[in-house]
Write a protein that holds these residues in place. Structure first.
Motif, PDB file in Angstrom:
ATOM      1  N   UNK A   1       0.929  -0.977  -0.089  1.00 33.60           N
ATOM      2  CA  UNK A   1      -0.054   0.145   0.037  1.00 33.60           C
ATOM      3  C   UNK A   1       0.812   1.216  -0.172  1.00 33.60           C
ATOM      4  N   UNK A   2       0.737   2.207  -1.070  1.00 35.79           N
ATOM      5  CA  UNK A   2       1.585   3.064  -0.889  1.00 35.79           C
ATOM      6  C   UNK A   2       1.156   4.378   0.085  1.00 35.79           C
ATOM      7  N   UNK A   3       2.063   5.153   0.439  1.00 33.93           N
ATOM      8  CA  UNK A   3       2.061   6.310   1.545  1.00 33.93           C
ATOM      9  C   UNK A   3       1.415   7.489   0.707  1.00 33.93           C
ATOM     10  N   UNK A   4       0.438   8.025   1.329  1.00 32.45           N
ATOM     11  CA  UNK A   4      -0.092   9.356   0.633  1.00 32.45           C
ATOM     12  C   UNK A   4       0.035  10.485   1.748  1.00 32.45           C
ATOM     13  N   UNK A   5      -0.027  11.777   1.144  1.00 30.62           N
ATOM     14  CA  UNK A   5       0.071  13.026   2.064  1.00 30.62           C
ATOM     15  C   UNK A   5      -1.286  13.585   1.713  1.00 30.62           C
ATOM     16  N   UNK A   6      -2.277  14.039   2.574  1.00 29.63           N
ATOM     17  CA  UNK A   6      -3.273  14.621   2.532  1.00 29.63           C
ATOM     18  C   UNK A   6      -3.734  15.371   3.951  1.00 29.63           C
ATOM     19  N   UNK A   7      -3.593  16.797   3.932  1.00 30.50           N
ATOM     20  CA  UNK A   7      -3.901  17.680   4.988  1.00 30.50           C
ATOM     21  C   UNK A   7      -5.056  18.589   4.929  1.00 30.50           C
ATOM     22  N   UNK A   8      -5.978  18.905   5.643  1.00 32.23           N
ATOM     23  CA  UNK A   8      -7.047  19.663   5.526  1.00 32.23           C
ATOM     24  C   UNK A   8      -7.083  20.836   6.702  1.00 32.23           C
ATOM     25  N   UNK A   9      -7.279  22.126   6.624  1.00 30.66           N
ATOM     26  CA  UNK A   9      -7.235  22.961   7.584  1.00 30.66           C
ATOM     27  C   UNK A   9      -8.514  23.930   7.383  1.00 30.66           C
ATOM     28  N   UNK A  10      -9.129  24.271   8.601  1.00 26.56           N
ATOM     29  CA  UNK A  10     -10.131  24.853   8.332  1.00 26.56           C
ATOM     30  C   UNK A  10      -9.701  26.528   8.675  1.00 26.56           C
ATOM     31  N   UNK A  11      -9.857  27.399   7.743  1.00 25.61           N
ATOM     32  CA  UNK A  11      -9.093  28.644   7.812  1.00 25.61           C
ATOM     33  C   UNK A  11     -10.267  29.560   8.210  1.00 25.61           C
ATOM     34  N   UNK A  12     -11.618  29.150   8.015  1.00 33.59           N
ATOM     35  CA  UNK A  12     -12.621  30.243   8.340  1.00 33.59           C
ATOM     36  C   UNK A  12     -13.969  29.355   8.574  1.00 33.59           C
ATOM     37  N   UNK A  13     -15.032  29.530   9.178  1.00 30.00           N
ATOM     38  CA  UNK A  13     -16.152  28.645   9.159  1.00 30.00           C
ATOM     39  C   UNK A  13     -16.828  28.538   7.776  1.00 30.00           C
ATOM     40  N   UNK A  14     -16.975  27.133   7.508  1.00 30.35           N
ATOM     41  CA  UNK A  14     -17.384  26.817   6.122  1.00 30.35           C
ATOM     42  C   UNK A  14     -16.385  26.939   4.951  1.00 30.35           C
ATOM     43  N   UNK A  15     -14.933  27.169   5.162  1.00 34.23           N
ATOM     44  CA  UNK A  15     -13.918  27.534   4.246  1.00 34.23           C
ATOM     45  C   UNK A  15     -12.710  26.625   4.804  1.00 34.23           C
ATOM     46  N   UNK A  16     -12.298  25.665   3.738  1.00 36.09           N
ATOM     47  CA  UNK A  16     -11.252  24.622   4.286  1.00 36.09           C
ATOM     48  C   UNK A  16     -10.154  24.942   2.995  1.00 36.09           C
ATOM     49  N   UNK A  17      -9.032  24.642   3.732  1.00 36.97           N
ATOM     50  CA  UNK A  17      -7.843  24.643   2.638  1.00 36.97           C
ATOM     51  C   UNK A  17      -7.223  23.051   2.753  1.00 36.97           C
ATOM     52  N   UNK A  18      -7.254  22.566   1.521  1.00 34.43           N
ATOM     53  CA  UNK A  18      -7.103  21.136   1.404  1.00 34.43           C
ATOM     54  C   UNK A  18      -5.673  21.076   0.656  1.00 34.43           C
ATOM     55  N   UNK A  19      -4.569  20.299   1.196  1.00 36.34           N
ATOM     56  CA  UNK A  19      -3.322  20.208   0.487  1.00 36.34           C
ATOM     57  C   UNK A  19      -2.789  18.700   0.470  1.00 36.34           C
ATOM     58  N   UNK A  20      -2.496  18.403  -0.580  1.00 39.90           N
ATOM     59  CA  UNK A  20      -1.844  16.885  -0.855  1.00 39.90           C
ATOM     60  C   UNK A  20      -0.729  16.795  -1.673  1.00 39.90           C
ATOM     61  N   UNK A  21      -0.047  15.848  -1.802  1.00 40.41           N
ATOM     62  CA  UNK A  21       1.359  15.932  -2.525  1.00 40.41           C
ATOM     63  C   UNK A  21       1.504  16.789  -3.812  1.00 40.41           C
ATOM     64  N   UNK A  22       0.490  16.694  -4.615  1.00 37.88           N
ATOM     65  CA  UNK A  22       0.632  17.416  -5.873  1.00 37.88           C
ATOM     66  C   UNK A  22      -0.237  18.704  -6.041  1.00 37.88           C
ATOM     67  N   UNK A  23      -1.020  19.110  -5.210  1.00 39.97           N
ATOM     68  CA  UNK A  23      -1.972  20.079  -5.509  1.00 39.97           C
ATOM     69  C   UNK A  23      -2.654  20.761  -4.149  1.00 39.97           C
ATOM     70  N   UNK A  24      -3.185  21.928  -4.319  1.00 34.83           N
ATOM     71  CA  UNK A  24      -4.085  22.191  -3.126  1.00 34.83           C
ATOM     72  C   UNK A  24      -5.281  22.546  -3.601  1.00 34.83           C
ATOM     73  N   UNK A  25      -6.372  23.014  -2.698  1.00 35.64           N
ATOM     74  CA  UNK A  25      -7.572  23.300  -3.081  1.00 35.64           C
ATOM     75  C   UNK A  25      -8.347  23.974  -2.032  1.00 35.64           C
ATOM     76  N   UNK A  26      -9.310  24.903  -2.369  1.00 33.45           N
ATOM     77  CA  UNK A  26     -10.208  25.742  -1.477  1.00 33.45           C
ATOM     78  C   UNK A  26     -11.756  24.987  -1.374  1.00 33.45           C
TER      79      UNK A  26
END
Length: 67
Positions: free
Chosen positions: A1-26
């Protein structure tokens, strides 16, 4: 099973910043109602939980033009 990186931060109520190995998203929206996600790779996703074991998702990819 490969290792993956994914992290999600709550920056405001109802808004999240998601980060993974290749990109980020809001992601905006909450548990009730639609959620809209815009990725650094140009992908846009709208999703919504429906009653029971159902869900709805629509994904589009923007076309990048080189100029």
């Amino acid at each position: 099973m490969p290792l993956t990186f994914r992290k999600s931060f709550r920056i405001l109520p109802g808004v999240r910043l998601n980060i993974n190995k290749k990109s980020w998203s809001i992601t905006t929206g909450g548990k009730n109602g639609p959620r809209h996600t815009r990725s650094s790779t140009g992908r846009r996703t709208t999703s919504m939980d429906l009653p029971g074991p159902f869900g709805w998702r629509r994904t589009t990819r923007s076309r990048r033009t080189s100029g």
